[in-house]
Every structure is written in C-alpha cells, then in structure tokens.
Design a protein around this motif. Structure first.
Motif, PDB file in Angstrom:
ATOM      1  N   LEU A 126       0.827  -1.205   0.000  1.00  0.00           N
ATOM      2  CA  LEU A 126       0.000   0.000   0.000  1.00  0.00           C
ATOM      3  C   LEU A 126       0.865   1.261   0.000  1.00  0.00           C
ATOM      4  N   CYS A 127       1.909   1.272   0.822  1.00  0.00           N
ATOM      5  CA  CYS A 127       2.792   2.442   0.904  1.00  0.00           C
ATOM      6  C   CYS A 127       3.527   2.683  -0.414  1.00  0.00           C
ATOM      7  N   ARG A 128       3.915   1.610  -1.068  1.00  0.00           N
ATOM      8  CA  ARG A 128       4.570   1.753  -2.380  1.00  0.00           C
ATOM      9  C   ARG A 128       3.596   2.348  -3.396  1.00  0.00           C
ATOM     10  N   LEU A 129       2.336   1.881  -3.350  1.00  0.00           N
ATOM     11  CA  LEU A 129       1.327   2.358  -4.283  1.00  0.00           C
ATOM     12  C   LEU A 129       1.001   3.830  -4.052  1.00  0.00           C
ATOM     13  N   LEU A 130       0.842   4.217  -2.783  1.00  0.00           N
ATOM     14  CA  LEU A 130       0.402   5.575  -2.464  1.00  0.00           C
ATOM     15  C   LEU A 130       1.520   6.607  -2.574  1.00  0.00           C
ATOM     16  N   PHE A 131       2.733   6.235  -2.160  1.00  0.00           N
ATOM     17  CA  PHE A 131       3.798   7.229  -2.023  1.00  0.00           C
ATOM     18  C   PHE A 131       5.008   6.981  -2.918  1.00  0.00           C
ATOM     19  N   GLY A 132       5.026   5.851  -3.616  1.00  0.00           N
ATOM     20  CA  GLY A 132       6.162   5.544  -4.475  1.00  0.00           C
ATOM     21  C   GLY A 132       7.414   5.177  -3.705  1.00  0.00           C
ATOM     22  N   LEU A 133       7.246   4.770  -2.452  1.00  0.00           N
ATOM     23  CA  LEU A 133       8.416   4.395  -1.636  1.00  0.00           C
ATOM     24  C   LEU A 133       8.937   3.036  -2.087  1.00  0.00           C
ATOM     25  N   SER A 134      10.210   2.969  -2.395  1.00  0.00           N
ATOM     26  CA  SER A 134      10.794   1.726  -2.898  1.00  0.00           C
ATOM     27  C   SER A 134      11.313   0.839  -1.784  1.00  0.00           C
ATOM     28  N   VAL A 135      11.254   1.289  -0.535  1.00  0.00           N
ATOM     29  CA  VAL A 135      11.762   0.485   0.566  1.00  0.00           C
ATOM     30  C   VAL A 135      10.854  -0.713   0.807  1.00  0.00           C
ATOM     31  N   ARG A 136      11.439  -1.797   1.296  1.00  0.00           N
ATOM     32  CA  ARG A 136      10.671  -3.020   1.508  1.00  0.00           C
ATOM     33  C   ARG A 136      10.037  -3.091   2.886  1.00  0.00           C
ATOM     34  N   ASP A 137      10.448  -2.203   3.786  1.00  0.00           N
ATOM     35  CA  ASP A 137       9.924  -2.267   5.152  1.00  0.00           C
ATOM     36  C   ASP A 137      10.019  -0.883   5.783  1.00  0.00           C
ATOM     37  N   THR A 138       8.890  -0.262   6.033  1.00  0.00           N
ATOM     38  CA  THR A 138       8.883   1.090   6.606  1.00  0.00           C
ATOM     39  C   THR A 138       8.718   1.098   8.122  1.00  0.00           C
ATOM     40  N   GLN A 139       8.363  -0.045   8.736  1.00  0.00           N
ATOM     41  CA  GLN A 139       7.838   0.003  10.097  1.00  0.00           C
ATOM     42  C   GLN A 139       8.769  -0.464  11.215  1.00  0.00           C
ATOM     43  N   VAL A 140       9.965  -0.941  10.909  1.00  0.00           N
ATOM     44  CA  VAL A 140      10.873  -1.338  11.985  1.00  0.00           C
ATOM     45  C   VAL A 140      11.258  -0.105  12.799  1.00  0.00           C
ATOM     46  N   GLY A 141      11.208  -0.236  14.109  1.00  0.00           N
ATOM     47  CA  GLY A 141      11.378   0.911  14.996  1.00  0.00           C
ATOM     48  C   GLY A 141      12.809   1.315  15.259  1.00  0.00           C
ATOM     49  N   ILE A 142      13.613   1.407  14.230  1.00  0.00           N
ATOM     50  CA  ILE A 142      14.949   1.994  14.356  1.00  0.00           C
ATOM     51  C   ILE A 142      15.275   2.730  13.065  1.00  0.00           C
ATOM     52  N   LYS A 143      15.472   4.032  13.173  1.00  0.00           N
ATOM     53  CA  LYS A 143      15.759   4.872  12.020  1.00  0.00           C
ATOM     54  C   LYS A 143      16.709   5.984  12.430  1.00  0.00           C
ATOM     55  N   PHE A 144      17.704   6.256  11.577  1.00  0.00           N
ATOM     56  CA  PHE A 144      18.639   7.351  11.818  1.00  0.00           C
ATOM     57  C   PHE A 144      18.703   8.236  10.591  1.00  0.00           C
ATOM     58  N   MET A 145      19.013   9.507  10.828  1.00  0.00           N
ATOM     59  CA  MET A 145      19.025  10.487   9.735  1.00  0.00           C
ATOM     60  C   MET A 145      20.033  11.581  10.045  1.00  0.00           C
ATOM     61  N   SER A 146      20.343  12.355   9.029  1.00  0.00           N
ATOM     62  CA  SER A 146      21.206  13.509   9.235  1.00  0.00           C
ATOM     63  C   SER A 146      20.415  14.615   9.909  1.00  0.00           C
ATOM     64  N   ARG A 147      21.124  15.568  10.498  1.00  0.00           N
ATOM     65  CA  ARG A 147      20.450  16.713  11.111  1.00  0.00           C
ATOM     66  C   ARG A 147      19.665  17.506  10.069  1.00  0.00           C
ATOM     67  N   ALA A 148      20.181  17.569   8.835  1.00  0.00           N
ATOM     68  CA  ALA A 148      19.473  18.280   7.780  1.00  0.00           C
ATOM     69  C   ALA A 148      18.100  17.673   7.538  1.00  0.00           C
ATOM     70  N   VAL A 149      18.015  16.343   7.516  1.00  0.00           N
ATOM     71  CA  VAL A 149      16.725  15.680   7.329  1.00  0.00           C
ATOM     72  C   VAL A 149      15.806  15.964   8.510  1.00  0.00           C
ATOM     73  N   ALA A 150      16.325  15.813   9.721  1.00  0.00           N
ATOM     74  CA  ALA A 150      15.505  16.032  10.917  1.00  0.00           C
ATOM     75  C   ALA A 150      14.945  17.447  10.949  1.00  0.00           C
ATOM     76  N   ASP A 151      15.791  18.444  10.648  1.00  0.00           N
ATOM     77  CA  ASP A 151      15.349  19.843  10.704  1.00  0.00           C
ATOM     78  C   ASP A 151      14.343  20.162   9.601  1.00  0.00           C
ATOM     79  N   SER A 152      14.472  19.520   8.450  1.00  0.00           N
ATOM     80  CA  SER A 152      13.568  19.783   7.338  1.00  0.00           C
ATOM     81  C   SER A 152      12.233  19.085   7.505  1.00  0.00           C
ATOM     82  N   VAL A 153      12.254  17.865   8.009  1.00  0.00           N
ATOM     83  CA  VAL A 153      11.064  17.019   7.969  1.00  0.00           C
ATOM     84  C   VAL A 153      10.278  17.001   9.288  1.00  0.00           C
ATOM     85  N   MET A 154      10.949  16.849  10.402  1.00  0.00           N
ATOM     86  CA  MET A 154      10.259  16.619  11.670  1.00  0.00           C
ATOM     87  C   MET A 154       9.229  17.691  12.032  1.00  0.00           C
ATOM     88  N   PRO A 155       9.527  18.993  11.863  1.00  0.00           N
ATOM     89  CA  PRO A 155       8.535  20.003  12.256  1.00  0.00           C
ATOM     90  C   PRO A 155       7.262  19.976  11.415  1.00  0.00           C
TER      91      PRO A 155
END
Length: 245
Positions: free
Chosen positions: A149-178
């Motif tokens: 469903l997530c691939r269909l709706l958002f075009g996300l190519s990842v195979r698993d979006t829901q595992v509860g461990i994710k890391f990102m750069s500060r640039a991503v966090a500042d742009s996306v989180m708010p």
C-alpha cells in the motif's frame, strides 16, 4: 585497529509507553551499545503517557548522557519521537523503540551510514537479507500488505517502513520533523514519504535482529488506525499538497 565509532555527536530518542517490565534492562543494553558506537552522544527517553512506573525505572538506570522526558497523557509514538528529536542537537539523530524486541546492535550500522555521509536516512528492515527475525506469520502477511500500500500511495521503494529503528542527518531532521502531523504508528511512513518528497532520496535499509517474544502494543485497533492515518497522509500530501508550503 581502526576505530569504527561514530565521531560526530550522536542523538538517540527512545519512545516508551507502558514499558515498566522491560525498560530497565532495555535501556541499560541500549546505553552500553551506544557507548561503544560514539565518543559523544546523548539519549532522550520519552515516556509517552504516565500509566505505570516506566519513567521512574528509566531514571533509575539512566547514565550521565541520558535524560528522561515525560508526556503526561499518551499521544502516540510519532508525537513522542518528534518531542525527543526537538530536544537533541546531534549531527546524527535517530530513534529506537523501547520494548526489547529490536537488538540495539543495529545502531552501529544505521548511525555509521549517516555519520559517514553515505545516506540521508538509514532504517532497519526485516526484509534485509542479513536480518534475523522471529515474527508471527499473521504479522508477516499484514506487513507485506501494508508495504504494498505504501509503495502504491507514495512511491516508496523500501521493503519495510515500520521497523522501529531509524537514523538520519540533522538536515533531514530539521527539514522534515517540524512538518509531520501523525502521532501514531504511521508516523514512520509520513516521515519517509516527506523526506523523499523534499529531496532526501539516499535511503538505506539495514539488517536487524528482531525477537517478538516480548508483548507488542500493536493490536487490531492499531492496525485500523494505521490504515486510516496512512490514507490521511496521502490526502494531505497528494491532494491538499499541505506539505509543499
């Protein structure tokens, strides 16, 4: 031997709800792992709702680099993670769910990819070829359906979006989180979809060790709410285009 630890400041958020039975050993294990990963780090435990002794126990085992933030009323994982991230200052920032089902050794791989500049976002994936997963068949089937469903709706190519461990750069966090609005478990999809929409396309899936012998906070009601939240994210993103402002 070359030091493989992350040299840039590392910030780790741990969202926790009703975890008094596991938060003690879980937090101790995460702290030991992070100590071996980074010279310079901070941990923020966000207790999402006062329903038991989770906060008290977490404070009892918290090390000098760990703080415990309490949200009085349960708001959801997404709200807890956003609250925690807003309190961090690391150039590498991420989260790992409390509960003990995810082996924290995955922090080494995910955080190092960000620290070395090899990815914008690094996520744990049950479907990575090197992952070791003990997972009920019913949840495997529902998980695959949700990823389709997530691939269909958002075009996300990842195979698993829901595992509860994710890391990102500060640039991503500042742009996306708010900009995120989802408080529940579909927060992960909203975060990944919006990051991709804003040009952070270097996403790496990493192996994890998961043992779901521990009780899960996900039930049939949670699954229904996730589906509804996911459709709301699609409507906001693709129809209202609210995230484009």
């Amino acid at each position: 031997m070359t030091d493989q630890r992350v040299s840039k400041r590392l910030s780790v958020v741990i969202p926790a709800f009703a975890q008094e039975g596991s938060i003690g050993p879980d937090l101790e294990r995460i702290q030991r792992t992070i100590e071996s990963v980074s010279h310079d780090y901070q941990i923020v435990v966000v207790v999402d709702g006062v329903v038991d002794r989770t906060a008290e126990i977490a404070r009892g085992v918290a090390g000098p680099h760990t703080s415990v933030e309490v949200i009085e009323k349960n708001r959801g994982k997404g709200f807890a993670v956003r609250t925690g991230v807003s309190m961090t200052d690391g150039r590498v920032v991420g989260f790992i769910d409390a509960g003990g089902d995810i082996d924290p050794s995955a922090i080494q791989t995910t955080a190092s990819l960000i620290g070395d500049g090899l990815a914008d976002i690094a996520i744990g994936s049950k479907r990575h070829s090197l992952s070791e997963v003990k997972y009920p068949l019913g949840r495997r089937i529902s998980s695959r359906g949700y990823q389709w469903l997530c691939r269909l709706l958002f075009g996300l190519s990842v195979r698993d979006t829901q595992v509860g461990i994710k890391f990102m750069s500060r640039a991503v966090a500042d742009s996306v989180m708010p900009s995120l609005e989802t408080d529940g478990f579909s927060f992960d999809v909203e975060m990944l979809a919006l990051a991709h929409r804003r040009g952070f396309v270097r996403l790496r899936e990493c192996p994890v060790k998961i043992d779901l012998a521990f009780p899960s906070t996900i039930n049939s009601g949670t699954v229904v709410r996730m589906l509804l939240d996911t459709l709301r994210i699609f409507f906001r993103m693709r129809v209202l285009r609210r995230y484009d402002d």
